[in-house]
Design a protein around this motif. Structure first.
Motif, mmCIF file in Angstrom:
data_model
loop_
_atom_site.group_PDB
_atom_site.id
_atom_site.type_symbol
_atom_site.label_atom_id
_atom_site.label_comp_id
_atom_site.label_asym_id
_atom_site.label_seq_id
_atom_site.Cartn_x
_atom_site.Cartn_y
_atom_site.Cartn_z
ATOM 1 N N ARG A 177 0.554 -3.930 -0.486
ATOM 2 C CA ARG A 177 -0.341 -3.142 0.354
ATOM 3 C C ARG A 177 -1.142 -2.156 -0.495
ATOM 4 O O ARG A 177 -0.599 -1.493 -1.390
ATOM 5 C CB ARG A 177 0.449 -2.375 1.406
ATOM 6 N N VAL A 178 -2.439 -2.074 -0.207
ATOM 7 C CA VAL A 178 -3.308 -1.093 -0.862
ATOM 8 C C VAL A 178 -3.096 0.249 -0.171
ATOM 9 O O VAL A 178 -3.413 0.413 1.001
ATOM 10 C CB VAL A 178 -4.787 -1.518 -0.780
ATOM 11 N N MET A 179 -2.563 1.216 -0.906
ATOM 12 C CA MET A 179 -2.277 2.518 -0.326
ATOM 13 C C MET A 179 -3.495 3.441 -0.383
ATOM 14 O O MET A 179 -3.746 4.207 0.549
ATOM 15 C CB MET A 179 -1.104 3.174 -1.061
ATOM 16 N N LYS A 180 -4.253 3.370 -1.481
ATOM 17 C CA LYS A 180 -5.383 4.291 -1.637
ATOM 18 C C LYS A 180 -6.309 3.749 -2.722
ATOM 19 O O LYS A 180 -5.873 3.043 -3.636
ATOM 20 C CB LYS A 180 -4.885 5.686 -2.019
ATOM 21 N N THR A 181 -7.587 4.064 -2.591
ATOM 22 C CA THR A 181 -8.566 3.731 -3.617
ATOM 23 C C THR A 181 -9.357 4.979 -3.986
ATOM 24 O O THR A 181 -9.583 5.840 -3.137
ATOM 25 C CB THR A 181 -9.531 2.628 -3.143
ATOM 26 N N ASP A 182 -9.749 5.085 -5.245
ATOM 27 C CA ASP A 182 -10.528 6.213 -5.736
ATOM 28 C C ASP A 182 -11.762 5.642 -6.430
ATOM 29 O O ASP A 182 -11.698 5.176 -7.575
ATOM 30 C CB ASP A 182 -9.701 7.054 -6.703
ATOM 31 N N GLU A 183 -12.900 5.633 -5.727
ATOM 32 C CA GLU A 183 -14.102 5.015 -6.269
ATOM 33 C C GLU A 183 -14.633 5.787 -7.467
ATOM 34 O O GLU A 183 -15.150 5.196 -8.418
ATOM 35 C CB GLU A 183 -15.176 4.927 -5.184
ATOM 36 N N LYS A 184 -14.493 7.109 -7.457
ATOM 37 C CA LYS A 184 -15.037 7.905 -8.545
ATOM 38 C C LYS A 184 -14.305 7.654 -9.852
ATOM 39 O O LYS A 184 -14.922 7.623 -10.927
ATOM 40 C CB LYS A 184 -14.979 9.393 -8.186
ATOM 41 N N ARG A 185 -13.005 7.451 -9.781
ATOM 42 C CA ARG A 185 -12.214 7.195 -10.982
ATOM 43 C C ARG A 185 -11.938 5.710 -11.200
ATOM 44 O O ARG A 185 -11.367 5.323 -12.223
ATOM 45 C CB ARG A 185 -10.879 7.953 -10.909
ATOM 46 N N GLY A 186 -12.326 4.876 -10.237
ATOM 47 C CA GLY A 186 -12.122 3.447 -10.371
ATOM 48 C C GLY A 186 -10.674 3.037 -10.309
ATOM 49 O O GLY A 186 -10.232 2.165 -11.073
ATOM 50 N N LEU A 187 -9.898 3.638 -9.391
ATOM 51 C CA LEU A 187 -8.469 3.389 -9.307
ATOM 52 C C LEU A 187 -8.098 2.725 -7.991
ATOM 53 O O LEU A 187 -8.702 2.993 -6.946
ATOM 54 C CB LEU A 187 -7.682 4.692 -9.454
ATOM 55 N N ILE A 188 -7.090 1.850 -8.063
ATOM 56 C CA ILE A 188 -6.478 1.231 -6.890
ATOM 57 C C ILE A 188 -4.987 1.498 -6.959
ATOM 58 O O ILE A 188 -4.349 1.246 -7.985
ATOM 59 C CB ILE A 188 -6.733 -0.281 -6.842
ATOM 60 N N LEU A 189 -4.410 2.009 -5.866
ATOM 61 C CA LEU A 189 -2.986 2.299 -5.793
ATOM 62 C C LEU A 189 -2.331 1.276 -4.877
ATOM 63 O O LEU A 189 -2.641 1.204 -3.683
ATOM 64 C CB LEU A 189 -2.734 3.721 -5.275
ATOM 65 N N LEU A 190 -1.421 0.467 -5.443
ATOM 66 C CA LEU A 190 -0.732 -0.572 -4.702
ATOM 67 C C LEU A 190 0.730 -0.205 -4.523
ATOM 68 O O LEU A 190 1.367 0.312 -5.449
ATOM 69 C CB LEU A 190 -0.818 -1.920 -5.435
ATOM 70 N N LYS A 191 1.266 -0.475 -3.344
ATOM 71 C CA LYS A 191 2.669 -0.191 -3.071
ATOM 72 C C LYS A 191 3.549 -1.212 -3.786
ATOM 73 O O LYS A 191 3.365 -2.422 -3.647
ATOM 74 C CB LYS A 191 2.937 -0.236 -1.567
ATOM 75 N N GLY A 192 4.499 -0.720 -4.567
ATOM 76 C CA GLY A 192 5.419 -1.596 -5.260
ATOM 77 C C GLY A 192 5.018 -1.863 -6.693
ATOM 78 O O GLY A 192 4.105 -1.244 -7.245
ATOM 79 N N ALA A 193 5.711 -2.817 -7.307
ATOM 80 C CA ALA A 193 5.532 -3.130 -8.723
ATOM 81 C C ALA A 193 4.574 -4.298 -8.894
ATOM 82 O O ALA A 193 4.435 -5.154 -8.025
ATOM 83 C CB ALA A 193 6.870 -3.459 -9.373
ATOM 84 N N VAL A 194 3.941 -4.316 -10.053
ATOM 85 C CA VAL A 194 2.977 -5.343 -10.423
ATOM 86 C C VAL A 194 3.446 -5.975 -11.727
ATOM 87 O O VAL A 194 3.905 -5.255 -12.631
ATOM 88 C CB VAL A 194 1.563 -4.728 -10.586
#
Length: 242
Positions: A177-194
């Motif tokens: 699940r995508v928890m949060k995105t930060d367009e200014k910093r170009g970040l994607i926060l995904l729940k769990g391990a990758v």
């Protein structure tokens, strides 16, 4: 069917919830992800988009690669990948994709290369229990024991679980699940391990076993020219409230 994104794994952190709980998340950084080339049914026999991310030194790229990037008017990229798309989701060369390609709350699949463990025994590789600590067992407590039968069949079956190379494999983790995105910093926060080590490249795409979210950008989430993305190296940020 939309294309995905090429991202770099930064590390893991946690998001704090309002009730005091915490959610472990993986931070992915999208670094200048551009469309390098298109694949069409008439010319190539299939429909896809070739994306590139990161920056590569010109001296480390071949002359053929320089011409390939020059055709798209893009500086050489460190990582290239293709995504199969539908004909309605084709993009022009040179378009930069943004993290707003994914919406908070939607599910994605992540493809990466696991951390290499080298040559490992069966206890570490397949979680074997090992042999007895007594009853005549000597210097073989972590061995796998017998590998086959007697004269019939007289051989070891294929795919027998034995000691060998562990890790360094292409793995797909589904339904994160995508928890949060930060367009200014170009970040994607995904729940769990990758899968993969910090600093490694991963491919992020829409989950194939989940219904696509409503309101997703079509054909893709393009980088806004008015948003100045921070290009400085990103480290895993501290815990934040959700």
């Amino acid at each position: 069917m939309r294309c995905g994104l090429i991202a770099r794994k930064v590390g893991m952190m946690r998001l704090l919830t309002a009730d005091g709980g915490h959610i472990p998340v993986t931070v992915l950084e999208v670094d200048q992800c551009h469309v390098i080339a298109t694949r069409t049914m008439e010319r190539d026999g299939y429909i896809a988009l070739q994306l590139g991310a990161g920056l590569a030194k010109v001296k480390n790229t071949t002359k053929a690669q320089r011409g390939h990037f020059a055709a798209a008017r893009i500086v050489p990229k460190r990582k290239l990948a293709e995504f199969r798309v539908s004909s309605s989701c084709l993009l022009e060369r040179g378009v930069e994709l943004s993290v707003k390609h994914f919406l908070p709350g939607q599910f994605v699949d992540v493809v990466g290369t696991t951390i290499g463990k080298g040559f490992a025994g069966v206890m570490k590789r397949y979680h074997f229990g090992g042999l007895e600590a007594s009853h005549g067992v000597s210097v073989a407590h972590r061995s796998h024991g017998s590998t086959g039968q007697r004269q019939d069949p007289g051989r070891v079956f294929k795919n027998k679980r034995m000691a060998g190379h562990m890790g360094d494999q292409r793995v797909t983790t589904m339904n994160l699940r995508v928890m949060k995105t930060d367009e200014k910093r170009g970040l994607i926060l995904l729940k769990g391990a990758v899968p993969g080590a910090a600093g490694g490249w991963v491919l992020v795409r829409d989950a194939v076993k989940r219904k696509p979210p409503e309101g997703r950008p079509l054909p893709a989430g393009v980088q806004d020219a008015n948003v100045a993305v921070m290009r400085a190296p990103v480290r895993a940020p501290v815990a934040q409230e959700e």
